[in-house]
Design a protein around this motif. Structure first.
Motif, PDB file in Angstrom:
ATOM      1  N   LEU A 150      38.517  39.105  37.441  1.00  0.00           N
ATOM      2  CA  LEU A 150      37.624  39.891  38.297  1.00  0.00           C
ATOM      3  C   LEU A 150      37.955  41.373  38.211  1.00  0.00           C
ATOM      4  N   GLY A 151      36.913  42.197  38.090  1.00  0.00           N
ATOM      5  CA  GLY A 151      37.082  43.638  38.113  1.00  0.00           C
ATOM      6  C   GLY A 151      37.625  44.255  36.842  1.00  0.00           C
ATOM      7  N   SER A 182      33.430  43.256  36.702  1.00  0.00           N
ATOM      8  CA  SER A 182      32.463  42.658  37.617  1.00  0.00           C
ATOM      9  C   SER A 182      33.198  41.848  38.674  1.00  0.00           C
ATOM     10  N   ASP A 183      32.483  41.561  39.772  1.00  0.00           N
ATOM     11  CA  ASP A 183      33.062  40.697  40.799  1.00  0.00           C
ATOM     12  C   ASP A 183      32.726  39.227  40.536  1.00  0.00           C
ATOM     13  N   LEU A 184      32.116  38.947  39.376  1.00  0.00           N
ATOM     14  CA  LEU A 184      31.831  37.572  38.953  1.00  0.00           C
ATOM     15  C   LEU A 184      32.860  37.138  37.921  1.00  0.00           C
ATOM     16  N   HIS A 185      33.328  35.918  38.039  1.00  0.00           N
ATOM     17  CA  HIS A 185      34.316  35.393  37.088  1.00  0.00           C
ATOM     18  C   HIS A 185      33.660  35.059  35.745  1.00  0.00           C
ATOM     19  N   ARG A 227      30.087  35.293  33.316  1.00  0.00           N
ATOM     20  CA  ARG A 227      28.822  36.001  33.110  1.00  0.00           C
ATOM     21  C   ARG A 227      28.225  35.596  31.771  1.00  0.00           C
TER      22      ARG A 227
END
Length: 135
Positions: free
Chosen positions: A79-80, A107-110, A112
């Motif tokens: 994350l990030g 991103s705050d998504l694991h 994508r």
């Protein structure tokens, strides 16, 4: 007057290492401490390596024309953290006919999903993700 010699029990203790030597006790303590530190260090290194790992899976490709391939893929990243991936197109003999390095912001998504077009020098028969890494 004669000095008494060692007793049989003293000789057996010395022979089989049953004496109470403080040096031996310290050696065991130091050895155990080193083993504990080594196991802790190995565990920490394993955790850090796994925490910064990026996993990429090719989910599909489409040959658009003889000069481009569209590649669909999914990445799982920390994350990030920003990520870069090397993507490539190959011909039927597995020769590389096109490649790109693509970069993605953190991103705050694991996980994508992405779709990228790869320009090629000849007609490709497949597209794939070569590798991804944290930047």
């Amino acid at each position: 007057m004669t000095t008494p010699g060692p007793t049989t029990q003293d000789m057996l203790d010395e022979r089989y290492g049953r004496g109470r030597s403080p040096g031996r006790r310290w050696a065991i303590i130091v050895g155990a401490s080193i083993a504990i530190v080594a196991v802790g260090l190995f565990g920490w290194m394993t955790f850090v390596d796994a925490a910064s790992a990026v996993d990429a899976d090719t989910t599909g490709f489409e040959v658009i024309d003889q000069h481009s391939v569209a590649l669909s893929f999914q990445i799982s990243a920390p994350l990030g953290r920003s990520v870069a991936c090397a993507i490539e197109a190959q011909d039927e003999e597995h020769g590389v006919v096109g490649w790109r390095i693509v970069e993605y912001a953190g991103s705050d998504l694991h996980s994508r999903a992405f779709r990228e077009v790869i320009p090629t020098t000849a007609e490709a028969t497949t597209g794939l993700v070569n590798s991804c890494w944290v930047t």
